[in-house]
Design an enzyme around this catalytic site. Sequence first.
Site, PDB file in Angstrom:
ATOM      1  N   ASP A   1       4.113  -4.185  10.931  1.00 42.98           N
ATOM      2  CA  ASP A   1       5.111  -3.555  11.797  1.00 42.98           C
ATOM      3  C   ASP A   1       5.069  -4.151  13.199  1.00 42.98           C
ATOM      4  OD1 ASP A   1       5.988  -1.937   9.789  1.00 42.98           O
ATOM      5  OD2 ASP A   1       4.986  -0.126  10.493  1.00 42.98           O
TER       6      ASP A   1
ATOM      7  N   THR B   1      -1.361   7.499  -1.167  1.00 38.02           N
ATOM      8  CA  THR B   1      -2.597   7.331  -1.940  1.00 38.02           C
ATOM      9  C   THR B   1      -3.498   6.232  -1.395  1.00 38.02           C
ATOM     10  OG1 THR B   1      -1.621   5.710  -3.461  1.00 38.02           O
ATOM     11  CG2 THR B   1      -1.350   8.053  -4.013  1.00 38.02           C
TER      12      THR B   1
ATOM     13  N   ARG C   1       0.826  -1.202   0.000  1.00 37.31           N
ATOM     14  CA  ARG C   1       0.000   0.000   0.000  1.00 37.31           C
ATOM     15  C   ARG C   1       0.861   1.253   0.000  1.00 37.31           C
ATOM     16  NH1 ARG C   1      -4.648   1.712   4.394  1.00 37.31           N
ATOM     17  NH2 ARG C   1      -2.868   2.190   5.719  1.00 37.31           N
TER      18      ARG C   1
ATOM     19  N   ASP D   1      -0.570  -0.955  12.555  1.00 37.89           N
ATOM     20  CA  ASP D   1       0.035  -1.588  11.378  1.00 37.89           C
ATOM     21  C   ASP D   1       0.426  -3.016  11.749  1.00 37.89           C
ATOM     22  OD1 ASP D   1       2.156  -2.511   9.499  1.00 37.89           O
ATOM     23  OD2 ASP D   1       1.896  -0.508   8.646  1.00 37.89           O
TER      24      ASP D   1
END
Length: 205
Positions: free
Chosen positions: A200, A106, A102, A197
């Site tokens: 992560d 955007t 990703r 995330d």
Amino acid sequence: MPLHLLQHPLGAHVLTHLRDKTTKPALFRTLSYQISLLLALEATRDLATEEKAITTPMEPTTGRVLAKHLVVVPILRAGLGMLQPFHDAFPDVSVGYVGLERDHQTAVARSYYCKLPPLDGSRVLIVDPMLATGGSAAQAVTVVKAAGAKEIVFVCIVASPEGVATMQKAHPEVPIHTAALDRALNDRKYILPGLGDFGDRLYGT
């Protein structure tokens, strides 16, 4: 498109600790395994079986075995955190990979890798922990359809209403199995309340 929410007290317990920002990567990986195993079992609850003749240590008998081959396709990289439970529950499973990244500006997914085994005649389980915008999930389903998949299930840990809507529009026949349908996306396209995330937190990056 059927949306299946995990209904198990252990799932709720594990998800709470996954959401907790104080959970360290080592425990986060263990919890990811546990909830992914529960989801793997739920997503395969309706698998067809066929009769098989065997002989026990006592006498001949018949039992039932899985009638369809399984293929698991994690969306890289975070989807790798859900792969091992499927391997452990279904040792004969084949594995394919779809790499989608990703763009944080955007929020659009970019494809950078694809390697798939033969898919025709198999149930294909696409796994990715977070169904956020739904762009990556929809793109991954399109890729496996193009490779010959006819029976596809999407499995995630947390989903947003926006992601579910995207999948429903793009692939209305693909069922979604998730542990939670969260409230919404924020302005950065992260799920709320979510769990941050996933990649992560899984890898400590």
